[in-house]
Write a protein that holds these residues in place. Structure first.
Motif, PDB file in Angstrom:
ATOM      1  N   THR A 124      65.504  94.719  34.733  1.00 15.90           N
ATOM      2  CA  THR A 124      65.574  94.764  36.793  1.00 15.90           C
ATOM      3  C   THR A 124      65.530  94.115  37.217  1.00 15.90           C
ATOM      4  O   THR A 124      65.854  93.310  38.176  1.00 15.90           O
ATOM      5  CB  THR A 124      64.860  96.402  36.799  1.00 15.90           C
ATOM      6  N   MET A 159      69.773  89.724  44.266  1.00 15.80           N
ATOM      7  CA  MET A 159      69.113  91.394  44.863  1.00 15.80           C
ATOM      8  C   MET A 159      68.008  90.915  45.464  1.00 15.80           C
ATOM      9  O   MET A 159      66.648  90.600  45.016  1.00 15.80           O
ATOM     10  CB  MET A 159      69.116  92.654  43.716  1.00 15.80           C
ATOM     11  N   VAL A 160      68.196  92.207  46.632  1.00 16.74           N
ATOM     12  CA  VAL A 160      66.321  91.781  47.364  1.00 16.74           C
ATOM     13  C   VAL A 160      65.494  93.437  46.741  1.00 16.74           C
ATOM     14  O   VAL A 160      66.955  94.002  46.641  1.00 16.74           O
ATOM     15  CB  VAL A 160      66.401  92.004  48.583  1.00 16.74           C
ATOM     16  N   PRO A 161      64.528  93.476  46.245  1.00 13.43           N
ATOM     17  CA  PRO A 161      64.027  94.026  45.047  1.00 13.43           C
ATOM     18  C   PRO A 161      64.338  95.453  46.594  1.00 13.43           C
ATOM     19  O   PRO A 161      63.921  95.378  47.353  1.00 13.43           O
ATOM     20  CB  PRO A 161      63.120  93.624  44.927  1.00 13.43           C
ATOM     21  N   SER A 162      64.212  96.898  46.092  1.00  9.20           N
ATOM     22  CA  SER A 162      63.185  97.646  46.969  1.00  9.20           C
ATOM     23  C   SER A 162      62.258  97.854  47.575  1.00  9.20           C
ATOM     24  O   SER A 162      61.479  97.342  46.497  1.00  9.20           O
ATOM     25  CB  SER A 162      63.987  98.916  46.327  1.00  9.20           C
ATOM     26  N   ILE A 163      61.593  98.672  47.989  1.00 10.67           N
ATOM     27  CA  ILE A 163      59.874  98.540  48.797  1.00 10.67           C
ATOM     28  C   ILE A 163      59.027  99.417  47.441  1.00 10.67           C
ATOM     29  O   ILE A 163      58.582  98.548  47.154  1.00 10.67           O
ATOM     30  CB  ILE A 163      59.948  99.012  49.958  1.00 10.67           C
ATOM     31  N   SER A 164      59.811 100.461  47.242  1.00  6.58           N
ATOM     32  CA  SER A 164      59.116 100.659  46.102  1.00  6.58           C
ATOM     33  C   SER A 164      58.681  99.587  44.716  1.00  6.58           C
ATOM     34  O   SER A 164      57.995  99.824  44.407  1.00  6.58           O
ATOM     35  CB  SER A 164      59.811 102.065  45.647  1.00  6.58           C
ATOM     36  N   SER A 165      59.846  99.084  44.667  1.00  7.87           N
ATOM     37  CA  SER A 165      59.626  98.481  43.303  1.00  7.87           C
ATOM     38  C   SER A 165      58.709  96.629  43.241  1.00  7.87           C
ATOM     39  O   SER A 165      57.944  96.187  42.784  1.00  7.87           O
ATOM     40  CB  SER A 165      61.460  96.889  42.777  1.00  7.87           C
ATOM     41  N   LEU A 166      58.714  96.682  45.201  1.00 10.32           N
ATOM     42  CA  LEU A 166      58.178  95.923  45.191  1.00 10.32           C
ATOM     43  C   LEU A 166      56.716  96.224  45.503  1.00 10.32           C
ATOM     44  O   LEU A 166      55.270  95.125  45.042  1.00 10.32           O
ATOM     45  CB  LEU A 166      58.275  94.960  46.789  1.00 10.32           C
ATOM     46  N   GLU A 167      56.789  97.363  45.388  1.00 11.67           N
ATOM     47  CA  GLU A 167      54.886  97.667  45.621  1.00 11.67           C
ATOM     48  C   GLU A 167      53.969  97.675  44.097  1.00 11.67           C
ATOM     49  O   GLU A 167      53.489  97.394  44.169  1.00 11.67           O
ATOM     50  CB  GLU A 167      54.953  99.578  45.643  1.00 11.67           C
ATOM     51  N   TRP A 179      68.125  90.890  39.593  1.00 11.17           N
ATOM     52  CA  TRP A 179      67.507  90.715  40.992  1.00 11.17           C
ATOM     53  C   TRP A 179      67.879  88.950  41.070  1.00 11.17           C
ATOM     54  O   TRP A 179      68.829  89.107  41.875  1.00 11.17           O
ATOM     55  CB  TRP A 179      66.432  90.937  41.493  1.00 11.17           C
TER      56      TRP A 179
END
Length: 104
Positions: free
Chosen positions: A35, A44-52, A39
């Protein structure tokens, strides 16, 4: 695309500050290495949940991750606990603690 590179650059910055490989970041964040590497490969920009999850692994908040000023940040609950717990130490003890943290 400027935003994309900033996000990925910030992840790389924090990861290298910790001395972690992408694999180690994946382990600590609960994400898969594929994953994380996708990126970069696919821009790709990671999702907010992935960034959290990434921020949690780094021990920072999303606010700290996106902060553009070094003086503008918020502390995580654990960071607040560390500050409060060190409050009773003398100045030389606090300095010794800082040096200890730098060795970790």
């Amino acid at each position: 695309m400027k935003f994309l590179f900033k996000v990925l650059d910030r992840i790389t910055f924090y990861r290298t500050q910790k001395g972690w490989t992408e694999y180690q970041l994946a382990e600590k964040s609960g994400l898969t290495q594929s994953t994380i590497s996708s990126w970069y490969r696919k821009d790709m920009v990671p999702s907010i949940s992935s960034l959290e999850k990434i921020c949690s692994a780094f021990g920072i908040t999303l606010s700290q991750f996106f902060s553009t000023e070094e003086t503008s940040f918020s502390l995580t609950p654990l960071q607040k606990d560390l500050l409060e717990a060190s409050g009773h130490l003398t100045e030389p003890q606090q300095q010794a603690l800082i040096e200890f943290f730098k060795l970790l």
